[in-house]
Design a protein around this motif. Structure first.
Motif, PDB file in Angstrom:
ATOM      1  N   ASN A  10      -0.051  -5.267   2.557  1.00  0.00           N
ATOM      2  CA  ASN A  10       0.401  -4.759   1.351  1.00  0.00           C
ATOM      3  C   ASN A  10       0.910  -5.747   0.453  1.00  0.00           C
ATOM      4  O   ASN A  10       1.132  -5.485  -0.607  1.00  0.00           O
ATOM      5  CB  ASN A  10       1.257  -3.714   1.484  1.00  0.00           C
ATOM      6  N   GLU A  21       3.127  -9.430  -3.510  1.00  0.00           N
ATOM      7  CA  GLU A  21       3.280  -7.917  -3.896  1.00  0.00           C
ATOM      8  C   GLU A  21       2.833  -7.928  -5.557  1.00  0.00           C
ATOM      9  O   GLU A  21       2.073  -6.886  -5.736  1.00  0.00           O
ATOM     10  CB  GLU A  21       4.760  -7.281  -3.737  1.00  0.00           C
ATOM     11  N   LEU A  50      -0.078   0.856   1.091  1.00  0.00           N
ATOM     12  CA  LEU A  50      -0.398   0.787  -0.509  1.00  0.00           C
ATOM     13  C   LEU A  50      -1.024   2.186  -0.779  1.00  0.00           C
ATOM     14  O   LEU A  50      -0.878   2.399  -2.195  1.00  0.00           O
ATOM     15  CB  LEU A  50      -1.617  -0.220  -0.620  1.00  0.00           C
ATOM     16  N   SER A  55       4.486   3.284  -2.230  1.00  0.00           N
ATOM     17  CA  SER A  55       3.528   2.246  -3.304  1.00  0.00           C
ATOM     18  C   SER A  55       3.771   2.152  -4.566  1.00  0.00           C
ATOM     19  O   SER A  55       3.560   3.219  -5.243  1.00  0.00           O
ATOM     20  CB  SER A  55       2.076   2.462  -2.705  1.00  0.00           C
TER      21      SER A  55
END
Length: 111
Positions: A10, A21, A50, A55
């Motif tokens: 992620n 991120e 995600l 998310s």
């Protein structure tokens, strides 16, 4: 030419997770607005996060799905992270389909 993008985490890259991120978010948003899109996005390991409730990138992933990109998430991974009920974009899949998808693609890009 069919392209599959594999998201195995992620974040994007190794090193600082906060930077990672931001990078994965920028990647997904830029991919969303590109005219040329992949046929499929495969998510496994931490990449399945995600497409879950937590998310911050559901807008980009939903936009990609609405544009015809198939999004498949590893069911074993969803179970492992205990987020199987939080899938917001795409659909649950298994390793048989993931292998078939990757093997049938003309090009596979792993992030």
């Amino acid at each position: 030419m069919s392209t599959v993008i594999v998201l195995k985490q992620n974040t994007m890259g190794n090193g600082d997770d906060i930077l990672g991120e931001k990078l994965i978010g920028a990647f997904l948003k830029k991919l969303w607005i590109k005219k040329e899109k992949p046929e499929t996005i495969v998510l496994y390991n931490a990449g399945v996060k995600l497409v879950s409730n937590e998310s911050p990138y559901l807008d980009a992933l939903s936009g990609l799905e609405e544009a015809g990109v198939e999004i498949i998430a590893c069911g074993t991974c969803l179970d492992f992270f205990n987020i199987e009920g939080e899938l917001k974009v795409g659909r649950r899949s298994d390793m048989v389909e993931i292998v078939d998808t990757m093997m049938s693609a003309d090009k596979t890009i792993t992030i």
